[in-house]
Design an enzyme around this catalytic site. Structure first.
Site, PDB file in Angstrom:
ATOM      1  CG  ASP A  41     -95.933  30.721  -7.134  1.00  0.00           C
ATOM      2  OD1 ASP A  41     -95.543  29.912  -8.003  1.00  0.00           O
ATOM      3  OD2 ASP A  41     -96.142  31.926  -7.361  1.00  0.00           O
ATOM      4  CG  ASN A  94    -102.081  35.960 -10.341  1.00  0.00           C
ATOM      5  OD1 ASN A  94    -102.222  36.841 -11.177  1.00  0.00           O
ATOM      6  ND2 ASN A  94    -100.884  35.596  -9.882  1.00  0.00           N
ATOM      7  CE1 TYR A 160    -100.975  34.331 -20.658  1.00  0.00           C
ATOM      8  CE2 TYR A 160    -102.181  35.872 -22.048  1.00  0.00           C
ATOM      9  CZ  TYR A 160    -101.607  35.548 -20.831  1.00  0.00           C
ATOM     10  OH  TYR A 160    -101.673  36.440 -19.790  1.00  0.00           O
ATOM     11  CE  LYS A 164    -104.332  34.412 -18.872  1.00  0.00           C
ATOM     12  NZ  LYS A 164    -104.415  34.211 -17.416  1.00  0.00           N
ATOM     13  CB  ILE A 193     -98.657  44.208 -15.633  1.00  0.00           C
ATOM     14  CG1 ILE A 193    -100.138  44.328 -16.015  1.00  0.00           C
ATOM     15  CG2 ILE A 193     -98.404  44.837 -14.268  1.00  0.00           C
ATOM     16  CD1 ILE A 193    -100.686  45.730 -16.094  1.00  0.00           C
ATOM     17  CB  THR A 195     -94.889  41.119 -13.602  1.00  0.00           C
ATOM     18  OG1 THR A 195     -94.990  40.434 -14.860  1.00  0.00           O
ATOM     19  CG2 THR A 195     -96.188  41.868 -13.313  1.00  0.00           C
TER      20      THR A 195
END
Length: 254
Positions: A41, A94, A160, A164, A193, A195
């Site tokens: 990260d 990811n 975005y 994707k 999700i 997160t």
């Protein structure tokens, strides 16, 4: 983590964006399943916190702070896997960001470039060096983290959605190129999700509205995405490549 377990003993995995959210969950599950995990990260301290979690559960990992938009850093990470971690066998690309919410005609060019650079170029830079490293170990498996927005549009999210969608083309192309050389490449498409990317930036009312978009009536859990990701990385998915797998609570069904 889920109660599904795979045996990744003797295999090394890179997970980008692994300090929180989906990346953290995937890194923890891989570590608990015997993989040696390279936790990557932006910030070293955040990476090391996940490394400590993996160690507390009896797993093995190392931190590698890197910006996925820096191709040299991606090359160095793949080299680190080979020289210090026994080779490279798996990768989960990811890392990603959402970007501002704005109509296409008003979208700032600098924000467009930043989202594309992280969400699409960053995946290419990762694969550019992960694939040669995997070839030298005799093969491997890559999972690229797409989204439901890899297959449908979403207002006010032009870069975005574009990134994707592009990621799916990149995934399918690489899968075709390396299918006979022992490398499988697939994409996972989560819906919304729970997160920190969502919960830290959205009000409870907005979160409820997002939940209502899913026929199951709720937002997904990181473990539900991790379970599919780890399956695709595993030998149980040995005949699956070039595919796009949704984890969306029925979002794209209508």
């Amino acid at each position: 983590m889920t109660d599904i377990r795979f045996d990744f003993s003797g295999r090394t995995a890179i997970v980008t964006g692994a300090a929180s959210g989906l990346g953290r969950e995937i890194a923890l599950e891989l570590g608990a399943s015997g993989a040696f995990v390279i936790v990557s990260d932006l910030k070293d301290e955040a990476c090391r916190a996940v490394v400590d979690e993996i160690a507390a559960a009896g797993g093995k990992s190392k931190a590698f702070a890197a910006d996925v938009t820096d191709e040299d850093a991606m090359r160095e990470m793949a080299s680190f896997a080979e020289k210090d971690c026994g080779g490279l066998h798996m990768a989960v690309n990811n890392a990603g960001i959402g970007g501002p919410s704005m109509p296409t005609g008003d979208y700032p060019s600098q924000d467009w470039r930043r989202v594309i650079d992280i969400n699409l170029n960053g995946v290419f830079y990762g694969m550019r060096w992960q694939i040669p490293a995997m070839l030298r170990t005799g093969g491997g498996s890559i999972v690229n983290m797409s989204s439901i927005l890899g297959s449908v549009g979403f207002a006010n999210s032009a870069p975005y959605v574009a990134a994707k969608h592009g990621l799916l083309g990149l995934t399918k192309t690489a899968a075709m190129e390396y299918a006979q050389q022992g490398i499988r490449v697939n994409a996972v498409g989560p819906a919304f999700i729970d997160t920190p990317l969502l919960s830290a930036n959205l009000s409870p009312e907005v979160m409820e509205g997002l939940a209502a978009l899913h026929p199951m009536g709720r937002i997904g859990k990181p473990a539900e995405v991790s379970a599919l990701t780890c399956f695709l990385l595993s030998n149980r998915a040995s005949f699956i490549t070039g595919s796009y797998h949704l984890v969306d609570g029925g979002y794209t069904a209508p």
